[in-house]
Write a protein that holds these residues in place. Structure first.
Motif, PDB file in Angstrom:
ATOM      1  N   SER A  39       2.262   1.744  -3.514  1.00 50.69           N
ATOM      2  CA  SER A  39       1.240   2.326  -4.394  1.00 50.69           C
ATOM      3  C   SER A  39       1.075   3.812  -4.132  1.00 50.69           C
ATOM      4  N   ARG A  40       1.111   4.185  -2.857  1.00 59.70           N
ATOM      5  CA  ARG A  40       0.949   5.595  -2.506  1.00 59.70           C
ATOM      6  C   ARG A  40       2.127   6.424  -2.992  1.00 59.70           C
ATOM      7  N   LEU A  41       3.320   5.887  -2.865  1.00 59.68           N
ATOM      8  CA  LEU A  41       4.502   6.596  -3.366  1.00 59.68           C
ATOM      9  C   LEU A  41       4.385   6.863  -4.864  1.00 59.68           C
TER      10      LEU A  41
ATOM     11  N   LEU B  31       0.824  -1.209   0.000  1.00 62.81           N
ATOM     12  CA  LEU B  31       0.000   0.000   0.000  1.00 62.81           C
ATOM     13  C   LEU B  31       0.858   1.259   0.000  1.00 62.81           C
ATOM     14  N   LEU B  32       1.973   1.226   0.707  1.00 63.39           N
ATOM     15  CA  LEU B  32       2.858   2.384   0.731  1.00 63.39           C
ATOM     16  C   LEU B  32       3.540   2.555  -0.622  1.00 63.39           C
TER      17      LEU B  32
ATOM     18  N   GLU C 241       6.500  -3.641  -8.381  1.00 70.12           N
ATOM     19  CA  GLU C 241       5.740  -2.580  -9.043  1.00 70.12           C
ATOM     20  C   GLU C 241       6.580  -1.834 -10.066  1.00 70.12           C
TER      21      GLU C 241
ATOM     22  N   HIS D 269       6.514   9.684  -6.628  1.00 69.81           N
ATOM     23  CA  HIS D 269       7.845   9.353  -6.113  1.00 69.81           C
ATOM     24  C   HIS D 269       8.385   8.075  -6.757  1.00 69.81           C
TER      25      HIS D 269
ATOM     26  N   GLU E 133       1.583   6.996  -6.612  1.00 72.91           N
ATOM     27  CA  GLU E 133       0.493   7.942  -6.836  1.00 72.91           C
ATOM     28  C   GLU E 133       0.958   9.380  -6.624  1.00 72.91           C
ATOM     29  N   LEU E 134       1.862   9.572  -5.669  1.00 70.17           N
ATOM     30  CA  LEU E 134       2.332  10.925  -5.341  1.00 70.17           C
ATOM     31  C   LEU E 134       3.539  11.347  -6.182  1.00 70.17           C
TER      32      LEU E 134
END
Length: 296
Positions: free
Chosen positions: A23-25, A20-21, A48, A30, A27-28
């Motif tokens: 994916s969030r990276l 999940l982290l 990923e 990074h 999305e933002l």
């Protein structure tokens, strides 16, 4: 990089950057950080990042990212690479990558067999799985993959040999490997697709454990073949309430809403069905614009 350590971290999500982290990276924005961590034993970053490179047509670079992980002999990394290769139209490479792992049985063999079957090699898949018939996971995959391969009778014989005349399990964990009730269910699946529905029904009536994951195979079979009165009779004796639930669903599918309502209101001896039936009855009434408060 160690396969056992990678596997432990991936299973427990401890000591690593979790999915999940990652994916969030991404999305933002990074992605550079994900790329850096992918090269520092962070598996979920590597996975990923390899997928992103593949989506951009940079297949060679994607494989380079995964290479150190695959080199450890870790199955999950090899499986991920095989899936990417297959998605890129490189099925033969995927098959050859997965082949050595298939010799360990279990999940790697199941994956390998499905991979073979998807690419016109059902006979090889069936042969490999047949040798592992004692494993319920592989037996289940075997029955699924063998559909249309002309091997149903061979597989039926293997399954029948796993059904002792006397022994009955009293829990799903009684027998190691392929337990008799699972073998009965798989054999019934074969008989049904052969058009031998009465034989399938007779087999399923011999089970000791009738429901798995809140589904009853006999109830589903009777519903599929429109044998509503037999299903109705079975629902009276099936104590978990799963047959009654399937009966109610079947009646609703036939637009017999009153009949379905009656099933919920005649819950019999099943405490589970009485508990959950109130909610399901309310949902049924709501679907058909019957807003009155349900009574059980």
């Amino acid at each position: 990089m160690d396969a056992a350590d990678l596997d432990r971290r991936a299973r427990t999500l401890s000591g690593c950057i979790p999915p999940l982290l990652v994916s969030r990276l991404l999305e933002l924005g990074h992605s550079e950080e994900v790329e850096i961590q992918a090269r520092h034993e962070e598996w979920f970053c590597a996975r990923e990042w390899a997928r992103l490179l593949g989506d951009e047509g940079r297949q060679a670079q994607a494989l380079e990212v995964l290479a150190p992980y695959v080199a450890t002999g870790w199955w999950l990394a090899a499986k991920t690479q095989a899936e990417l290769l297959e998605s890129w139209g490189r099925a033969e490479e995927a098959i050859e990558l997965a082949r050595p792992f298939a010799s360990t049985g279990g999940l790697p063999l199941e994956f390998f067999a499905h991979l073979l079957a998807r690419h016109g090699r059902k006979d090889e898949a069936v042969t490999r799985l047949s040798a592992g018939i004692e494993d319920w996971l592989l037996a289940t995959a075997l029955v699924e993959i063998a559909k249309g391969a002309g091997r149903d009778e061979d597989i039926a014989a293997l399954l029948a040999a796993r059904i002792p005349a006397q022994h009955q399990c009293d829990s799903p964990w009684c027998c190691r490997g392929l337990d008799p009730d699972t073998a009965i269910g798989l054999l019934a699946t074969i008989r049904e697709r052969q058009g031998r529905v009465d034989e399938a029904i007779a087999l399923l009536r011999t089970r000791h454990i009738t429901s798995v994951n809140n589904r009853d195979q006999l109830a589903d079979l009777l519903a599929r073949h429109g044998r509503i009165e037999e299903l109705r009779a079975y629902a009276v004796t099936e104590r978990r309430g799963h047959a009654a639930q399937r009966l109610a669903d079947a009646l609703e599918e036939r637009r017999d809403v009153e009949g379905a309502i009656a099933v919920y209101r005649q819950s019999g001896d099943s405490q589970d069905f009485r508990c959950h039936g109130t909610v399901r009855l309310a949902e049924l009434l709501a679907r058909h614009g019957r807003g009155a408060k349900p009574s059980m």
